[in-house]
Design a protein around this motif. Structure first.
Motif, PDB file in Angstrom:
ATOM      1  N   ASP A  36       0.805  -1.220   0.000  1.00  0.00           N
ATOM      2  CA  ASP A  36       0.000   0.000   0.000  1.00  0.00           C
ATOM      3  C   ASP A  36       0.837   1.267   0.000  1.00  0.00           C
ATOM      4  N   LEU A  37       2.131   1.132   0.206  1.00  0.00           N
ATOM      5  CA  LEU A  37       3.006   2.296   0.210  1.00  0.00           C
ATOM      6  C   LEU A  37       3.387   2.674  -1.217  1.00  0.00           C
ATOM      7  N   PRO A  38       3.924   3.879  -1.432  1.00  0.00           N
ATOM      8  CA  PRO A  38       4.176   4.350  -2.799  1.00  0.00           C
ATOM      9  C   PRO A  38       5.043   3.407  -3.623  1.00  0.00           C
ATOM     10  N   ALA A  39       4.666   3.276  -4.877  1.00  0.00           N
ATOM     11  CA  ALA A  39       5.449   2.488  -5.827  1.00  0.00           C
ATOM     12  C   ALA A  39       6.545   3.360  -6.426  1.00  0.00           C
ATOM     13  N   ARG A  40       7.560   2.710  -6.925  1.00  0.00           N
ATOM     14  CA  ARG A  40       8.653   3.427  -7.582  1.00  0.00           C
ATOM     15  C   ARG A  40       8.098   4.275  -8.729  1.00  0.00           C
ATOM     16  N   THR A  41       8.617   5.439  -8.898  1.00  0.00           N
ATOM     17  CA  THR A  41       8.292   6.463  -9.905  1.00  0.00           C
ATOM     18  C   THR A  41       7.059   7.298  -9.545  1.00  0.00           C
ATOM     19  N   PRO A  80       0.129  22.105  -0.002  1.00  0.00           N
ATOM     20  CA  PRO A  80      -0.320  22.987  -1.086  1.00  0.00           C
ATOM     21  C   PRO A  80      -1.469  22.359  -1.888  1.00  0.00           C
ATOM     22  N   ILE A  81      -2.669  22.575  -1.432  1.00  0.00           N
ATOM     23  CA  ILE A  81      -3.841  22.055  -2.142  1.00  0.00           C
ATOM     24  C   ILE A  81      -3.817  22.568  -3.578  1.00  0.00           C
ATOM     25  N   GLY A  82      -4.002  21.683  -4.518  1.00  0.00           N
ATOM     26  CA  GLY A  82      -3.942  22.051  -5.929  1.00  0.00           C
ATOM     27  C   GLY A  82      -2.694  21.540  -6.610  1.00  0.00           C
ATOM     28  N   ARG A  83      -1.663  21.245  -5.849  1.00  0.00           N
ATOM     29  CA  ARG A  83      -0.465  20.644  -6.438  1.00  0.00           C
ATOM     30  C   ARG A  83      -0.730  19.164  -6.652  1.00  0.00           C
ATOM     31  N   GLU A  84      -0.323  18.646  -7.779  1.00  0.00           N
ATOM     32  CA  GLU A  84      -0.639  17.267  -8.145  1.00  0.00           C
ATOM     33  C   GLU A  84       0.418  16.277  -7.671  1.00  0.00           C
ATOM     34  N   TYR A  85      -0.058  15.225  -7.033  1.00  0.00           N
ATOM     35  CA  TYR A  85       0.779  14.090  -6.648  1.00  0.00           C
ATOM     36  C   TYR A  85       0.044  12.806  -7.005  1.00  0.00           C
ATOM     37  N   ASP A  86       0.804  11.739  -7.142  1.00  0.00           N
ATOM     38  CA  ASP A  86       0.178  10.443  -7.374  1.00  0.00           C
ATOM     39  C   ASP A  86      -0.368   9.854  -6.078  1.00  0.00           C
ATOM     40  N   ARG A  87       0.289  10.190  -4.969  1.00  0.00           N
ATOM     41  CA  ARG A  87      -0.126   9.605  -3.695  1.00  0.00           C
ATOM     42  C   ARG A  87       0.277  10.530  -2.546  1.00  0.00           C
ATOM     43  N   THR A 111      -4.534   8.100  -1.232  1.00  0.00           N
ATOM     44  CA  THR A 111      -3.958   8.368   0.083  1.00  0.00           C
ATOM     45  C   THR A 111      -3.715   7.071   0.839  1.00  0.00           C
ATOM     46  N   VAL A 112      -2.659   7.081   1.642  1.00  0.00           N
ATOM     47  CA  VAL A 112      -2.365   5.960   2.536  1.00  0.00           C
ATOM     48  C   VAL A 112      -1.919   6.550   3.871  1.00  0.00           C
ATOM     49  N   ALA A 113      -2.418   5.995   4.949  1.00  0.00           N
ATOM     50  CA  ALA A 113      -2.063   6.472   6.284  1.00  0.00           C
ATOM     51  C   ALA A 113      -1.262   5.410   7.025  1.00  0.00           C
ATOM     52  N   VAL A 114      -0.226   5.856   7.707  1.00  0.00           N
ATOM     53  CA  VAL A 114       0.535   4.996   8.612  1.00  0.00           C
ATOM     54  C   VAL A 114       0.136   5.419  10.021  1.00  0.00           C
ATOM     55  N   THR A 115      -0.479   4.512  10.768  1.00  0.00           N
ATOM     56  CA  THR A 115      -1.049   4.865  12.064  1.00  0.00           C
ATOM     57  C   THR A 115      -0.816   3.740  13.069  1.00  0.00           C
ATOM     58  N   ALA A 116      -1.101   4.046  14.340  1.00  0.00           N
ATOM     59  CA  ALA A 116      -0.957   3.036  15.386  1.00  0.00           C
ATOM     60  C   ALA A 116      -2.287   2.514  15.889  1.00  0.00           C
ATOM     61  N   ASP A 127      -7.507   6.046   1.809  1.00  0.00           N
ATOM     62  CA  ASP A 127      -7.859   4.955   0.885  1.00  0.00           C
ATOM     63  C   ASP A 127      -7.310   3.627   1.365  1.00  0.00           C
ATOM     64  N   SER A 128      -6.139   3.649   1.991  1.00  0.00           N
ATOM     65  CA  SER A 128      -5.543   2.435   2.562  1.00  0.00           C
ATOM     66  C   SER A 128      -4.747   2.833   3.796  1.00  0.00           C
ATOM     67  N   THR A 129      -4.471   1.847   4.631  1.00  0.00           N
ATOM     68  CA  THR A 129      -3.753   2.131   5.873  1.00  0.00           C
ATOM     69  C   THR A 129      -2.719   1.043   6.152  1.00  0.00           C
ATOM     70  N   VAL A 130      -1.675   1.438   6.865  1.00  0.00           N
ATOM     71  CA  VAL A 130      -0.720   0.499   7.432  1.00  0.00           C
ATOM     72  C   VAL A 130      -0.767   0.719   8.943  1.00  0.00           C
ATOM     73  N   VAL A 131      -1.170  -0.299   9.675  1.00  0.00           N
ATOM     74  CA  VAL A 131      -1.374  -0.165  11.113  1.00  0.00           C
ATOM     75  C   VAL A 131      -0.188  -0.760  11.876  1.00  0.00           C
ATOM     76  N   LEU A 132       0.467   0.093  12.649  1.00  0.00           N
ATOM     77  CA  LEU A 132       1.592  -0.339  13.484  1.00  0.00           C
ATOM     78  C   LEU A 132       1.125  -0.365  14.941  1.00  0.00           C
ATOM     79  N   ASP A 133       0.093  -1.143  15.215  1.00  0.00           N
ATOM     80  CA  ASP A 133      -0.474  -1.157  16.564  1.00  0.00           C
ATOM     81  C   ASP A 133       0.512  -1.687  17.599  1.00  0.00           C
ATOM     82  N   PHE A 134       1.443  -2.520  17.179  1.00  0.00           N
ATOM     83  CA  PHE A 134       2.449  -3.042  18.103  1.00  0.00           C
ATOM     84  C   PHE A 134       3.432  -1.964  18.544  1.00  0.00           C
ATOM     85  N   ALA A 135       3.445  -0.823  17.850  1.00  0.00           N
ATOM     86  CA  ALA A 135       4.343   0.280  18.199  1.00  0.00           C
ATOM     87  C   ALA A 135       3.602   1.443  18.849  1.00  0.00           C
TER      88      ALA A 135
END
Length: 302
Positions: A36-41, A80-87, A111-116, A127-135
């Motif tokens: 779920d994290l960013p792909a190369r390029t 900067p709302i309006g600037r284009e990113y892939d993720r 969007t992807v969130a890294v959370t505990a 849109d997707s999440t990576v949960v580090l609940d152990f941390a």
């Protein structure tokens, strides 16, 4: 008749065990699936608040240096709302920080969130999440979540964390020099990705110990900030120091320290120092004044 003696057990702050658990947390993070994290390029923006913003800065530099694509880091409130990113990658321990949630509700890119915490609003907004609940942590002051998030992100770039983990274990055993415990001021320095770590080191000392700290890119330090350094004050380099810097600090009478090993492990020494200084002053390093686990603002404030 004998009177039973009461045993006086001094409870350690939660942050002490949280700091000590970091090598194990990094091992677990390195083994997680990072699909779920960013792909190369991909063109990526990384956002966070406070500690998470500094971790975002470190990851942004590492990702670009690894050739994975343009990566910018922003405080969530300054995106900067309006600037284009892939993720957009959002780092938020609590999953409730107002500025992060507001941003996720407004952007249109992936969007992807890294959370505990998997039971918070960020789970629905990203849109997707990576949960580090152990941390996750009981202490208000972030230590292991921040470094574990960075360990995850470094692993996603193809880095091996074995050396960093070994260095972290050594950092937990490192005896804190008396000069550090007695110092009145600290300046943390970084280069490249460790500029974010230097900012985080300074924040940790301010939060937990109310210490007078500053942080700068190492090459900028001689453009003014070195004037603050002198006897009883410390310049601490997270990473490899530029040529001549140690000598310049020595000329001021200050103490110069340079990271021995992985800079992320060096941050553990700073965390331990912050706790030691807090305890020496009778402060509660788990609950610094004016701080809460998450900054949740009302509509008018945000």
């Amino acid at each position: 008749m004998r009177t039973a003696r009461r045993s006086h057990v001094v409870e350690q702050p939660f942050v002490v065990s949280e700091i000590a658990s970091q090598p194990d947390c990094w091992r677990r993070a390195a083994q997680l699936c990072t699909a779920d994290l960013p792909a190369r390029t991909e063109r990526v923006a990384v956002v966070g608040c406070g500690t998470s913003w500094f971790i975002a800065q470190a990851y942004a530099v590492l990702r670009e240096a690894a050739g994975h694509g343009i990566t910018d880091a922003f405080a969530a409130s300054e995106f900067p709302i309006g600037r284009e990113y892939d993720r957009v990658v959002a780092i938020t321990r609590s999953g409730t920080t107002t500025e992060v949630l507001d941003l996720l509700s407004r952007v249109t890119m992936a969007t992807v969130a890294v959370t505990a915490d998997p039971a918070t609003p960020v789970m629905q907004l990203a849109d997707s999440t990576v949960v580090l609940d152990f941390a996750d942590e009981r202490s208000v002051v972030q230590t292991r979540f921040a470094t574990t998030a960075l360990a995850l992100l470094r692993a996603s770039l193809g880095e091996s964390l074995e050396t960093a983990i070994t260095d972290a274990e050594r950092a937990l055993e490192f005896p804190l020099p008396e000069e550090l415990l007695a110092a009145e001021q600290f300046t943390f320095l970084g280069r490249g990705w460790t500029c974010g770590l230097a900012q985080e080191a300074g924040l940790k000392m301010r939060e937990a110990a109310r210490a007078w700290t500053e942080a700068y890119p190492a090459m900028e330090y001689r453009h003014g900030p070195i004037s603050i350094t002198g006897p009883g004050r410390v310049a601490w380099m997270l990473g490899s120091a530029p040529a001549g810097l140690a000598e310049d600090v020595a000329a001021t009478g200050g103490l110069f320290l340079e990271a021995q090993g992985d800079p992320m492990a060096e941050l553990i020494k700073v965390q331990r120092l912050a706790v030691a200084l807090a305890q020496a002053q009778g402060l509660d390093p788990d609950n610094p004044r004016h701080l809460t686990r998450s900054v949740i603002l009302n509509a008018a404030a945000s």
